[in-house]
Scaffold this active site. Structure first.
Site, PDB file in Angstrom:
ATOM      1  CB  ALA A 226      34.374  41.268  24.396  1.00 30.44           C
ATOM      2  CG  HIS A 227      35.280  36.891  26.438  1.00 26.97           C
ATOM      3  ND1 HIS A 227      35.235  36.803  27.871  1.00 26.97           N
ATOM      4  CD2 HIS A 227      34.381  37.626  26.414  1.00 26.97           C
ATOM      5  CE1 HIS A 227      34.365  37.095  28.517  1.00 26.97           C
ATOM      6  NE2 HIS A 227      33.482  37.481  27.574  1.00 26.97           N
ATOM      7  CG  ASN A 228      35.270  32.998  23.804  1.00 27.89           C
ATOM      8  OD1 ASN A 228      35.621  33.651  25.047  1.00 27.89           O
ATOM      9  ND2 ASN A 228      35.526  31.826  23.531  1.00 27.89           N
TER      10      ASN A 228
END
Lengths: 317, 317, 317
Positions: A226-228
C-alpha cells in the site's frame, strides 16, 4: 473553491500540497481528526485547511482555512493544482516521440511509452506493457507482458513480471459533502536496483511521500503493497502478502505466503513471519512470529498444540 | 564464468541444464545444501557445479566445478546457454508473420502473437492479450482480454479469463556474490484440454520440468499456482487459492476459497479442503480437512466449538 | 440438442434463458438438485429442463425436457441462442467505428473500444485498456492502464485502477456427459456512480441477473466479487476481500483486509468486519465481527485471550 473563510494573509501564494509534518515553503497542508494530540507542523507551511477541532493547533500567524471537511477540500485544491499526466495522454502513437528510449532497449509489440518517460540501456519492455508519462526505467530491466507503470522511478536490473501494477493511487477514503470520496495521491513508487515484483502484484504510490522498495527485495505474485510503505534491502515476500499503508519492513525480513500487516506497523530487520500470519503490532529485529493475531512463533505453536490436546481429550473422558 | 576450478575432463561439451535427478547427456547440474542426504544424480549427467559440502556426493569420474555459490553459478551458465525468446521480441507488428494462426481463429484488436506461436482452429484471442513467441494454443480455446502467455502449451477448449498470467518465472531466491538473486526458470506451463483459469490468476512455469494442470481442472480468479506444481484431472479451486512449489494435487480434489498449501505437499485424490485452510502436511485420498494448520475437518470443528464453550463459560463463573 | 424427450406443447417458441424464479414469457429455465424443496417457478416460464427428481415440481401443463444433466443442457441451449459479442470482435481497428466516443473523452494509446460501446463526456480510458463491445461507460470516469470491461454498464465518475477485470464470467462448475463443465453466464456488472475498483480486482458478471455495486462504494486492490453479488452504497472493502456468489452487503458496511464471505450470506447495513474474518453466517445491521469462522468481535477477542492465558499458564505449573 473550499467554501471556507480565510484567516490570515490573503496574498500567500500556494505552489504545492503536502502533509503537515513535511511541508515546504508554498505548501498547503491540512489538519483533521479530533485535534487532541498536537500534530507536527513544519514551520515552512504556507497555509492550512483545518477543522474546528484543530484550530488551537495552528501556529500563530499561519494562514488558515476552516472547514468541517478539511481533508476533502485539501484534495480538491490539490487536483486544481496538479493533474496526473497519464490522464491526458492520448492519440495513436504507442511510443511517444517525447520519450527517451535507449537504442539497445527492446520495446515489444503493443507496448506503450509515454511522453517524458525514459528507458535505459539493455532494458526489455514486454508486449502490451504500459510505461506511463514521465516514468523512469533504468538499465537492464525486464518489464513483463501487460505490466503497467505510472508515477514510478526504477533503478537498474529491476524485474516486473506480467501484469504487475506499479504506481496506482493508494486506497483511502475521506468524507466529502455528498458522501465518501477517494483521497488523492501525489507521491511516487521507487523500486531500487535489482528489485523483483511478481505477476499481478500491486505497489501503490504514496500520498505525498513515496512508496519505496529497497535493493534486491524480491516480491512474489499477487502481493499488495500500500501507499507510503518502505521496504528495506533484501526482503523476501511470498504470494498474497498484503502490506497496509505506512508500514516499515527492515532489511532481510522474510515474509511467508498470505501474511498481512496492519497499517503503521514496524517490522525489524531479519524478522521471520510464518505463512498466514496477521500482524497487528511492531516486531523487534530477528524475531520469528506466526498466527492471527500474530505472536512469537513458539507461543503460537504452544497454543495450537494445547488447544488440540484439550479439545480432543475432553471428548473421550 | 563461474570462477570455479574444474576437476575432471575439460573437453566435456555442455548442451543443456537440468536438475540432478533428471539430467540427460550434455546437461550441467548443481548440488547445494548441507550434503548430508545423498542426492539422486542421473548417470547421464555430463558435469556438476557443487559446493564443498557436496563433493563427496559426486560420482567418481564425473566432471565437477566447485563453488560456494553452486546454485547461483548454475543459473549464470544457464543464462549464457539459453535466452528467453520473449525477451528479444521487438517491432511494431502485433501478429508475427512467423506465427501460425488458423484461418478460423479470431484475434481481437490489440492482441499480439509472437514468432513461432500457433493458434488452433476456432480459437479466440481477446483484445490486448499476449501470446508469446513459441506458445502453442490448441483448438476452440478462449483467451481473455489482456491475458498473457509465455513458455506455455495449451490443449483444446482451454479458457483463460482476462488478465490470467501463464508461464511467468517461478519465485525463487538464491545467494549470489553480492546478495540474493532470482533463480532462473527453464520449464513450461502445460494446460491440458478443457482447463479453465480465472481472471488475474497466475500459473508459473517450472524450474527445469513443467507445471502441469490436468484435464477439466477449473481454477477461479486471483489464484496462484507456483513452479513445478502438478494438478490432476477435474480439480476445482476457488478464489485466492495459493499452491506452493512442487505440490501434487490428486484428481477431483475440491479446494475452497483462500486455501494455501505449503511446498512439496501431496494432496490425495478427491480430498476436500474447507475455505481458508492452511495445509502443511500430506493428506490421504478422500479426506476432508480445514483450519490453519489444517487438520481433519471434524477435529478442527471440535476444537473451535470447545474453545468457544470454555472461553465464554469461564467468564460467567 | 439436449437428447431429452419433450413432454408438452412442441410449438412453444424459446427466445431467452433465465433462472426459474425470474423467467419471462419465452424463457427456458432448468431445475436440478434433489427436488425436495419446492422451487419458485415464474408462471411466465415457457419451458423447463428438469432432472427426474424435479419432475413433480413442474406445474401442470408447462412444457418440460427431462435430462439427468438438466443444468448442463440448459447451458448448451443458452450458448446456441446467445454468443458473447466480445468473442467475435476481430480486426486491427483499436477504436471501432461503431463505438460512440464523446469528443471530450480521452482514449490513451493502445486502448481498444468495441462496437456498440459508448464512452461519456470527460472520461479517460488508460493505455492498453479494453472496453468491450456494447459496454457503456458514463461521464468523467477513469479507466486505468490495462483494465478490461465486458458485459458491463458504468455510471458517472467511476474509477477503475489498472488491471481491474470487470464482467468476466463467474466461477461455476456443472456435470456434463464427459465430466465437469463451466456454467455459462448471461448477466452483467453494474457499477453505479462514483464507485472505485482497485488495481487487479475482479468483479464477475451475474449468471442470469446482474452483479451490482452501489454508489460511492470503494473497493481496494486484488479483491474478488463473484457473480450475482449486490453491494449497497458507500461500502468500503480493503485489499484481498473475497465475496462469494449471491452475497448481499448492506450500505456503509466496512470490510477489512483479507475478509472472506461465503456464498448467499447477507451482511447488514453498517456492519464492521475485522481484517482476516471468514464469514459463514448472516450478520445483523451495525454489528462488528471477526475471526474464522467469524463471530462477534468481543467474543472472538475473549477466546483469543482465554486461549493465550490457559495455554501458556499450563506450561509454567
Amino acid at each position: 473553491m473550499t467554501g471556507a473563510g480565510l484567516e490570515g494573509d490573503p496574498d500567500v501564494e500556494i505552489t504545492g500540497v503536502s502533509a503537515a509534518e513535511t511541508a515546504r515553503r508554498g505548501d498547503l497542508v491540512f489538519l483533521d481528526g479530533d485535534g487532541k494530540a498536537a500534530p507536527q507542523i513544519s514551520a515552512e507551511t504556507s497555509a492550512l485547511i483545518v477543522n474546528e477541532a484543530n484550530i488551537h493547533n495552528v501556529p500563530d500567524g499561519m494562514p488558515r482555512l476552516v472547514s468541517a471537511l478539511a481533508r476533502h477540500y485539501h484534495g480538491v485544491v490539490s487536483y486544481a493544482l496538479f493533474h496526473p499526466r497519464h490522464e491526458t495522454w492520448s492519440g495513436e502513437t504507442l511510443i511517444s516521440p517525447e520519450a527517451s528510449v535507449h537504442p539497445t532497449a527492446i520495446v515489444s509489440p503493443g507496448a506503450t511509452v509515454g511522453p517524458g518517460a525514459s528507458i535505459g540501456e539493455g532494458t526489455v519492455i514486454g508486449s502490451n506493457a504500459v510505461v506511463g508519462p514521465g516514468v523512469q526505467v533504468g538499465r537492464h530491466c525486464r518489464i513483463g507482458s501487460g505490466a503497467s507503470l505510472v508515477c514510478a522511478l526504477l533503478g537498474d536490473h529491476v524485474r516486473l513480471l506480467a501484469g504487475a501494477r506499479i504506481g496506482e493511487p493508494g486506497f483511502g477514503v475521506t468524507a466529502g459533502p455528498s458522501g465518501q470520496e477517494d483521497v488523492p495521491h501525489f507521491g511516487r513508487v521507487i523500486l531500487q536496483d535489482r528489485v523483483t515484483i511478481g505477476a499481478n502484484s500491486c505497489i501503490d504510490r504514496g500520498m505525498f511521500d513515496d512508496t519505496i522498495i529497497g535493493e534486491r527485495t524480491k516480491i512474489d505474485n499477487l502481493c499488495q503493497v500500500a501507499h507510503n510503505v518502505v521496504f528495506g534491502r533484501g526482503v523476501v515476500m511470498a504470494a498474497f502478502g498484503g502490506i497496509s499503508g505506512s508500514v516499515r519492513v527492515g532489511d532481510a525480513a522474510r515474509i511467508g505466503g498470505r501474511v498481512g500487516i496492519a497499517d503503521h506497523v514496524r517490522i525489524g530487520e531479519g524478522v521471520n513471519l510464518a505463512a498466514s500470519s496477521g500482524v497487528f503490532r511492531d516486531i523487534e529485529p530477528g524475531e520469528t512470529w506466526g498466527g492471527t493475531p500474530a505472536k512469537p512463533l513458539r507461543q503460537w505453536m504452544r497454543e495450537v498444540a494445547w488447544l488440540q490436546k484439550h479439545a480432543n481429550a475432553k471428548k473421550t473422558t
